[in-house]
Design a protein around this motif. Structure first.
Motif, short mmCIF file in Angstrom:
data_model
loop_
_atom_site.label_atom_id
_atom_site.label_comp_id
_atom_site.label_asym_id
_atom_site.label_seq_id
_atom_site.Cartn_x
_atom_site.Cartn_y
_atom_site.Cartn_z
N THR A 165 55.19 30.83 42.77
CA THR A 165 55.28 32.29 42.67
C THR A 165 54.59 32.83 41.42
OG1 THR A 165 57.44 32.16 41.59
CG2 THR A 165 57.44 32.39 44.00
N GLY A 166 53.80 32.02 40.77
CA GLY A 166 53.08 32.48 39.58
C GLY A 166 54.03 32.94 38.49
N PHE A 167 54.97 32.04 38.13
CA PHE A 167 55.99 32.34 37.12
C PHE A 167 56.84 33.53 37.56
CE2 PHE A 167 53.56 30.37 33.27
CZ PHE A 167 53.28 29.25 34.02
N TYR A 168 57.09 33.60 38.87
CA TYR A 168 57.90 34.63 39.55
C TYR A 168 57.20 35.98 39.66
CZ TYR A 168 61.75 31.28 39.24
OH TYR A 168 62.54 30.18 39.34
N PHE A 185 48.75 38.97 36.74
CA PHE A 185 49.30 37.95 35.84
C PHE A 185 48.19 37.00 35.38
CE2 PHE A 185 51.05 33.55 35.74
CZ PHE A 185 51.76 33.65 34.55
N ALA A 186 47.37 36.53 36.33
CA ALA A 186 46.29 35.60 36.00
C ALA A 186 45.23 36.27 35.12
CB ALA A 186 45.65 35.07 37.28
N ALA A 187 44.92 37.54 35.40
CA ALA A 187 43.92 38.25 34.60
C ALA A 187 44.40 38.44 33.16
CB ALA A 187 43.59 39.59 35.25
N VAL A 188 45.68 38.72 33.00
CA VAL A 188 46.25 38.86 31.65
C VAL A 188 46.15 37.53 30.91
CG1 VAL A 188 48.38 39.25 30.35
CG2 VAL A 188 47.74 40.82 32.20
N LEU A 189 46.49 36.44 31.60
CA LEU A 189 46.34 35.11 30.98
C LEU A 189 44.90 34.86 30.58
CD1 LEU A 189 48.61 32.78 33.18
CD2 LEU A 189 49.05 33.62 30.86
N ALA A 190 43.97 35.20 31.48
CA ALA A 190 42.55 34.98 31.19
C ALA A 190 42.10 35.83 29.99
CB ALA A 190 41.69 35.30 32.41
N TYR A 191 42.57 37.06 29.94
CA TYR A 191 42.19 37.96 28.85
C TYR A 191 42.62 37.40 27.49
CZ TYR A 191 41.81 42.18 26.01
OH TYR A 191 41.48 43.07 25.03
N VAL A 204 51.82 33.03 45.01
CA VAL A 204 50.65 33.66 44.39
C VAL A 204 49.90 32.72 43.45
CG1 VAL A 204 51.58 36.01 44.61
CG2 VAL A 204 51.99 34.71 42.50
N ILE A 205 50.30 31.47 43.39
CA ILE A 205 49.56 30.54 42.53
C ILE A 205 48.12 30.40 43.03
CG2 ILE A 205 50.31 28.45 43.76
CD1 ILE A 205 50.30 27.04 40.96
N ASP A 206 47.91 30.63 44.32
CA ASP A 206 46.56 30.60 44.87
C ASP A 206 45.72 31.77 44.33
OD1 ASP A 206 48.44 32.12 46.40
OD2 ASP A 206 47.09 32.16 48.11
N GLU A 207 46.34 32.92 44.10
CA GLU A 207 45.63 34.03 43.47
C GLU A 207 45.32 33.70 42.00
OE1 GLU A 207 46.81 36.06 47.09
OE2 GLU A 207 48.02 34.84 45.76
N VAL A 208 46.24 33.03 41.34
CA VAL A 208 45.99 32.60 39.96
C VAL A 208 44.75 31.72 39.92
CG1 VAL A 208 46.89 31.27 38.01
CG2 VAL A 208 48.41 32.82 39.26
N LEU A 209 44.67 30.77 40.84
CA LEU A 209 43.50 29.90 40.93
C LEU A 209 42.23 30.71 41.20
CD1 LEU A 209 42.17 27.06 41.15
CD2 LEU A 209 42.71 27.18 43.59
N GLY A 258 36.43 41.53 37.09
CA GLY A 258 36.73 40.29 37.81
C GLY A 258 37.98 40.42 38.65
N LEU A 259 39.02 41.03 38.09
CA LEU A 259 40.26 41.24 38.82
C LEU A 259 40.03 42.08 40.07
CD1 LEU A 259 43.38 41.26 39.14
CD2 LEU A 259 43.41 43.21 37.58
N ILE A 260 39.33 43.18 39.92
CA ILE A 260 39.08 44.09 41.05
C ILE A 260 38.22 43.41 42.11
CG2 ILE A 260 37.92 46.24 41.72
CD1 ILE A 260 38.92 47.33 38.93
N LEU A 261 37.14 42.76 41.69
CA LEU A 261 36.28 42.06 42.66
C LEU A 261 37.06 40.98 43.42
CD1 LEU A 261 32.84 41.54 40.89
CD2 LEU A 261 33.25 42.66 43.08
N PHE A 262 37.83 40.19 42.69
CA PHE A 262 38.60 39.14 43.36
C PHE A 262 39.58 39.73 44.36
CE2 PHE A 262 42.48 36.66 43.76
CZ PHE A 262 41.96 35.56 44.43
N ARG A 263 40.30 40.79 43.98
CA ARG A 263 41.29 41.37 44.90
C ARG A 263 40.62 41.94 46.15
NH1 ARG A 263 45.13 39.52 46.21
NH2 ARG A 263 46.14 41.39 46.93
N ILE A 264 39.51 42.61 45.97
CA ILE A 264 38.80 43.17 47.14
C ILE A 264 38.39 42.05 48.09
CG2 ILE A 264 36.66 44.30 47.89
CD1 ILE A 264 36.91 46.07 45.34
#
Length: 150
Positions: A10-13, A28-34, A75-80, A101-107
């Motif tokens: 669940t991507g750390f819930y 969550f993943a984008a914040v970690l990347a930032y 959502v760990i797959d979205e993190v990846l 990157g976040l917006i492109l990935f989500r689209i």
């Protein structure tokens, strides 16, 4: 161990937040990347490989536990996918790159253009994980192309 697999899947819930769990996991993943994305390509590969393995295993576990082929809260797959979006890029401290990157990935993840949807047919955690990995590759390419024009 069971709670830990759920925590990972669940991507750390973050995937348990109300509405749009995939978007919450991606944020969550984008914040970690930032804040934490390594600049060293070898470390990027290591992070991506570890996340890929953990995604296949933990998402498969939670899907079986819930009796759902692809549970929304996984959502760990979205993190990846976000990690792959930033492969060989440096989003750390770059808000514009991180948001793009976040917006492109989500689209791409939501639209699932060909051939991404085909990968959902893979069994268990593989189907949950690989389609987002491919979406991340496409987002990475588009981010580079768009960045090249700007």
């Amino acid at each position: 161990m069971n709670w830990f697999m759920e925590f990972l899947a669940t991507g750390f819930y973050s995937g348990k937040l109300p509405k749009m769990p995939g978007t919450w996991g991606s944020i969550f993943a984008a914040v970690l990347a930032y804040f934490l994305w390594p600049s060293n390509p070898d470390f990027q590969v290591l992070v991506i490989l570890i996340t890929f393995f953990l995604s296949v295993v933990s998402s498969d576990y939670l899907a079986r536990k819930l009796g759902d082929k692809d549970p929304d809260q996984v959502v760990i797959d979205e993190v990846l996918g976000v990690e792959i979006t930033f492969f060989l890029l440096n989003p750390q401290g770059d808000l514009e790159l991180t948001l793009a990157g976040l917006i492109l990935f989500r689209i791409i993840d939501i639209m699932k253009p060909f051939p991404i949807r085909l990968f959902e047919r893979l069994p268990g955690g593989w189907g949950i994980t690989v389609d987002d990995a491919v979406a991340g590759v496409l987002a990475n390419i588009l981010l580079r192309v768009i960045g090249g024009f700007l």
